[in-house]
Design an enzyme around this catalytic site. Structure first.
Site, PDB file in Angstrom:
ATOM      1  N   PHE A  11       5.777  12.041 -31.818  1.00  0.00           N
ATOM      2  CA  PHE A  11       5.527  12.955 -32.942  1.00  0.00           C
ATOM      3  C   PHE A  11       6.821  13.302 -33.705  1.00  0.00           C
ATOM      4  O   PHE A  11       6.997  12.922 -34.877  1.00  0.00           O
ATOM      5  CB  PHE A  11       4.832  14.205 -32.396  1.00  0.00           C
ATOM      6  CG  PHE A  11       4.875  15.413 -33.281  1.00  0.00           C
ATOM      7  CD1 PHE A  11       4.557  15.334 -34.638  1.00  0.00           C
ATOM      8  CD2 PHE A  11       5.210  16.669 -32.762  1.00  0.00           C
ATOM      9  CE1 PHE A  11       4.584  16.463 -35.447  1.00  0.00           C
ATOM     10  CE2 PHE A  11       5.243  17.797 -33.555  1.00  0.00           C
ATOM     11  CZ  PHE A  11       4.938  17.694 -34.905  1.00  0.00           C
ATOM     12  N   LEU A  79      15.228  12.093 -27.651  1.00  0.00           N
ATOM     13  CA  LEU A  79      13.952  12.817 -27.743  1.00  0.00           C
ATOM     14  C   LEU A  79      12.928  12.346 -26.718  1.00  0.00           C
ATOM     15  O   LEU A  79      11.964  13.053 -26.446  1.00  0.00           O
ATOM     16  CB  LEU A  79      13.332  12.651 -29.140  1.00  0.00           C
ATOM     17  CG  LEU A  79      13.941  13.451 -30.278  1.00  0.00           C
ATOM     18  CD1 LEU A  79      15.145  12.713 -30.862  1.00  0.00           C
ATOM     19  CD2 LEU A  79      12.925  13.711 -31.376  1.00  0.00           C
ATOM     20  N   THR A 123      14.183  22.403 -25.494  1.00  0.00           N
ATOM     21  CA  THR A 123      13.043  23.183 -25.993  1.00  0.00           C
ATOM     22  C   THR A 123      13.208  24.668 -25.669  1.00  0.00           C
ATOM     23  O   THR A 123      13.902  25.029 -24.705  1.00  0.00           O
ATOM     24  CB  THR A 123      11.731  22.662 -25.355  1.00  0.00           C
ATOM     25  OG1 THR A 123      10.699  23.629 -25.519  1.00  0.00           O
ATOM     26  CG2 THR A 123      11.874  22.392 -23.866  1.00  0.00           C
ATOM     27  N   ASP A 124      12.518  25.511 -26.432  1.00  0.00           N
ATOM     28  CA  ASP A 124      12.534  26.959 -26.143  1.00  0.00           C
ATOM     29  C   ASP A 124      11.879  27.261 -24.794  1.00  0.00           C
ATOM     30  O   ASP A 124      12.121  28.300 -24.187  1.00  0.00           O
ATOM     31  CB  ASP A 124      11.859  27.763 -27.260  1.00  0.00           C
ATOM     32  CG  ASP A 124      10.396  27.404 -27.501  1.00  0.00           C
ATOM     33  OD1 ASP A 124       9.880  26.446 -26.884  1.00  0.00           O
ATOM     34  OD2 ASP A 124       9.750  28.089 -28.322  1.00  0.00           O
ATOM     35  N   GLU A 125      11.056  26.321 -24.300  1.00  0.00           N
ATOM     36  CA  GLU A 125      10.302  26.598 -23.074  1.00  0.00           C
ATOM     37  C   GLU A 125      11.200  26.713 -21.848  1.00  0.00           C
ATOM     38  O   GLU A 125      10.780  27.219 -20.806  1.00  0.00           O
ATOM     39  CB  GLU A 125       9.221  25.530 -22.864  1.00  0.00           C
ATOM     40  CG  GLU A 125       8.317  25.408 -24.077  1.00  0.00           C
ATOM     41  CD  GLU A 125       6.993  24.704 -23.819  1.00  0.00           C
ATOM     42  OE1 GLU A 125       6.543  24.640 -22.670  1.00  0.00           O
ATOM     43  OE2 GLU A 125       6.412  24.212 -24.807  1.00  0.00           O
ATOM     44  N   TYR A 149       6.773  20.791 -16.774  1.00  0.00           N
ATOM     45  CA  TYR A 149       7.372  20.257 -18.011  1.00  0.00           C
ATOM     46  C   TYR A 149       8.674  20.994 -18.335  1.00  0.00           C
ATOM     47  O   TYR A 149       9.731  20.374 -18.506  1.00  0.00           O
ATOM     48  CB  TYR A 149       6.390  20.368 -19.193  1.00  0.00           C
ATOM     49  CG  TYR A 149       7.074  20.238 -20.538  1.00  0.00           C
ATOM     50  CD1 TYR A 149       7.609  19.016 -20.953  1.00  0.00           C
ATOM     51  CD2 TYR A 149       7.208  21.338 -21.394  1.00  0.00           C
ATOM     52  CE1 TYR A 149       8.269  18.895 -22.178  1.00  0.00           C
ATOM     53  CE2 TYR A 149       7.855  21.222 -22.615  1.00  0.00           C
ATOM     54  CZ  TYR A 149       8.388  20.005 -23.012  1.00  0.00           C
ATOM     55  OH  TYR A 149       9.043  19.890 -24.211  1.00  0.00           O
ATOM     56  N   SER A 152      11.496  20.366 -15.940  1.00  0.00           N
ATOM     57  CA  SER A 152      12.141  19.047 -16.110  1.00  0.00           C
ATOM     58  C   SER A 152      13.038  19.056 -17.350  1.00  0.00           C
ATOM     59  O   SER A 152      14.118  18.469 -17.350  1.00  0.00           O
ATOM     60  CB  SER A 152      11.088  17.935 -16.192  1.00  0.00           C
ATOM     61  OG  SER A 152      10.355  18.011 -17.399  1.00  0.00           O
ATOM     62  N   LYS A 153      12.608  19.739 -18.402  1.00  0.00           N
ATOM     63  CA  LYS A 153      13.445  19.811 -19.610  1.00  0.00           C
ATOM     64  C   LYS A 153      14.692  20.671 -19.361  1.00  0.00           C
ATOM     65  O   LYS A 153      15.766  20.388 -19.893  1.00  0.00           O
ATOM     66  CB  LYS A 153      12.637  20.390 -20.787  1.00  0.00           C
ATOM     67  CG  LYS A 153      11.548  19.465 -21.316  1.00  0.00           C
ATOM     68  CD  LYS A 153      12.089  18.193 -21.952  1.00  0.00           C
ATOM     69  CE  LYS A 153      12.877  18.460 -23.220  1.00  0.00           C
ATOM     70  NZ  LYS A 153      13.309  17.168 -23.850  1.00  0.00           N
ATOM     71  N   LEU A 189      -2.258  21.551 -29.461  1.00  0.00           N
ATOM     72  CA  LEU A 189      -3.236  22.490 -30.026  1.00  0.00           C
ATOM     73  C   LEU A 189      -3.682  22.171 -31.467  1.00  0.00           C
ATOM     74  O   LEU A 189      -4.885  22.070 -31.729  1.00  0.00           O
ATOM     75  CB  LEU A 189      -2.676  23.915 -29.954  1.00  0.00           C
ATOM     76  CG  LEU A 189      -3.602  24.989 -30.538  1.00  0.00           C
ATOM     77  CD1 LEU A 189      -4.907  25.072 -29.767  1.00  0.00           C
ATOM     78  CD2 LEU A 189      -2.909  26.347 -30.560  1.00  0.00           C
ATOM     79  N   ASP A 271      -7.729  29.957 -18.347  1.00  0.00           N
ATOM     80  CA  ASP A 271      -6.331  29.920 -18.793  1.00  0.00           C
ATOM     81  C   ASP A 271      -5.553  28.802 -18.101  1.00  0.00           C
ATOM     82  O   ASP A 271      -5.916  28.364 -17.011  1.00  0.00           O
ATOM     83  CB  ASP A 271      -5.655  31.265 -18.497  1.00  0.00           C
ATOM     84  CG  ASP A 271      -4.517  31.557 -19.459  1.00  0.00           C
ATOM     85  OD1 ASP A 271      -4.174  30.666 -20.270  1.00  0.00           O
ATOM     86  OD2 ASP A 271      -3.968  32.666 -19.410  1.00  0.00           O
ATOM     87  N   PRO A 273      -2.678  27.489 -15.870  1.00  0.00           N
ATOM     88  CA  PRO A 273      -1.883  28.135 -14.811  1.00  0.00           C
ATOM     89  C   PRO A 273      -0.434  28.316 -15.259  1.00  0.00           C
ATOM     90  O   PRO A 273       0.143  27.420 -15.862  1.00  0.00           O
ATOM     91  CB  PRO A 273      -1.952  27.138 -13.640  1.00  0.00           C
ATOM     92  CG  PRO A 273      -3.054  26.194 -13.960  1.00  0.00           C
ATOM     93  CD  PRO A 273      -3.227  26.185 -15.444  1.00  0.00           C
ATOM     94  N   HIS A 275       0.732  30.085 -17.591  1.00  0.00           N
ATOM     95  CA  HIS A 275       0.815  30.071 -19.056  1.00  0.00           C
ATOM     96  C   HIS A 275       1.837  31.085 -19.586  1.00  0.00           C
ATOM     97  O   HIS A 275       1.685  32.293 -19.375  1.00  0.00           O
ATOM     98  CB  HIS A 275      -0.580  30.389 -19.610  1.00  0.00           C
ATOM     99  CG  HIS A 275      -0.772  30.004 -21.034  1.00  0.00           C
ATOM    100  ND1 HIS A 275      -1.994  30.071 -21.661  1.00  0.00           N
ATOM    101  CD2 HIS A 275       0.090  29.529 -21.968  1.00  0.00           C
ATOM    102  CE1 HIS A 275      -1.867  29.664 -22.901  1.00  0.00           C
ATOM    103  NE2 HIS A 275      -0.611  29.339 -23.111  1.00  0.00           N
TER     104      HIS A 275
END
Ligand code: NAD
Ligand code: TYD
Length: 335
Positions: A11, A79, A123-125, A149, A152-153, A189, A271, A273, A275
């Site tokens: 993407f 990326l 990423t912000d995550e 995820y 790992s990032k 999403l 939801d 898990p 989240h």
């Protein structure tokens, strides 16, 4: 100058390659991508014959293939990743292999080849989750990832730091918020909800739908990556975001409204898990040090994005059906 983009068939990568070819006429681009389910050459069909663009199929975890591909490249934008949180909950193993080991291989070979800049696209995550009353994430915060995820990032992000500190590899780290725009695989999403709504299928909204994400148009992220490459300092971390915090449920309703579809399609489901409740980015560092700020206005860019999906239903169907693989075989055989 020749640069490598890993994950260029994904993407952000495909939008980024198009952006570079348009904005930097003296750059050549090597797109190094394994073409997993998320990587589609269909997303680059319009630039495939451009002489300044070259595609190499390969795995970021394959050191010898990376070394061959990286010859002559002055910079790397890394990326390539497994990128979907829900998949990481079902099976974390590919996330560790590609995002952690793959990044270590990329850093190692970049060091060996002697690249001048290595941009690690994080990423912000990696920061974890915020409550409603907490201030936005700043670059100094400790990393507290909550999903396989994001863990790992975070590992990849820290490896970039380690290669800078230990080996003086000129690595820079960017941490950006949720992107939206054309060519996003329809498991995320926004494209998923557009696809379902057009088919009058339910839109799955996780939990109470009140989670908050900071949305940025993908071209703003592309601009951010080039800005960091050209103006950033090795060893530094840079936050990017769209300054556009939205609750999931409000985002879903906005897109349904643009599509002229009823809110009755919304279906609250179990939801995710672990989240994360809220992401928000403090971008004051890049505003003051790199003179960067997001240019796109959400209401306009989301309408433009929805319009793109409406005009490119063939792309949506081909990437979800795997038809692009047939196209790849026709174009490149077994390479
Ligand atoms: P994506 O899933 O759409 O694309 C990932 C690409 O990487 C695909 O083309 C895939 O084929 C390729 N790839 C996967 N494994 C590979 C491997 N082992 N070797 C070579 N190529 C491989 O992802 P995206 O949304 O475009 O995200 C790109 C990067 O930006 C990721 O590193 C992601 O963590 C980061 N990021 C994404 C967002 C977002 O909102 N999408 C936000 C911040 C940061
Ligand atoms: P997503 O696009 O998967 O990005 P990320 O998890 O990396 O933020 O999801 C964005 C938000 O939307 C996230 O809070 C999860 C939620 N979501 C749903 O409510 N329903 C869905 O079907 C999907 C895919 C996501």
């Amino acid at each position: 100058m020749k640069i490598m983009v890993t994950g260029g068939a994904g993407f952000i990568g495909s939008n980024f390659i198009r952006y570079i070819l348009r904005q930097r006429p003296d750059w050549e681009v090597v797109n190094y991508d394994l073409l997993t389910y998320a990587g589609n050459l269909e997303s680059l069909r319009d630039v495939q014959d451009e002489p300044r663009y070259k595609f190499i199929r390969g795995d970021v975890a394959d050191a010898s293939s990376v070394e061959t591909a990286l010859q002559g490249c002055a910079g790397v934008f890394h990326l390539a990743a497994e990128s979907h949180v829900d998949r990481s909950i079902l099976d974390a193993a590919p996330f560790l292999r590609t995002n952690v080991l793959g990044t270590q291989v990329m850093l190692e070979i970049a060091q060996k080849v002697g690249v001048e800049r290595f941009v690690q696209v994080s990423t912000d995550e990696v920061y974890g989750s915020l409550s409603l009353d907490e201030p936005a994430f700043t670059e100094e915060l400790p990393l507290k990832p909550n999903s396989p995820y994001s863990a790992s990032k975070a590992s990849a992000d820290l490896l970039a730091r380690a290669y800078f500190k230990t080996f003086s590899l000129p690595a820079l780290v960017t941490r950006c918020s949720n992107n939206y725009g054309p060519y996003q695989f329809p498991e995320k999403l926004i494209p998923l909800l557009i696809r379902n709504a057009l088919a009058d299928k339910p839109i799955p909204v996780y939990g109470d739908g009140r989670q908050i994400r900071d949305w940025i148009f993908v071209d703003d992220h592309c601009d951010a990556l080039v800005t960091v490459f050209e103006k950033g300092h090795p060893g530094e971390i840079y936050n990017f975001g769209g300054q556009c915090e939205l609750m999931n449920i409000d985002l879903v309703k906005t897109v349904l409204k643009i599509l002229g579809k009823p809110e009755s399609l919304i279906k609250y489901v179990k939801d995710r898990p672990g989240h994360d409740r809220r992401y928000a980015m403090d971008i004051s560092k890049v505003c003051s040090q790199l003179d960067w700020r997001p240019k796109f206005i959400f209401t306009q860019a989301i309408a433009k994005t929805v319009q793109w999906y409406l005009e490119n239903l063939d792309w949506v169907e081909s990437v979800t059906s795997g038809a692009y693989r047939e196209y790849y075989q026709q174009q490149y055989g077994d390479r």
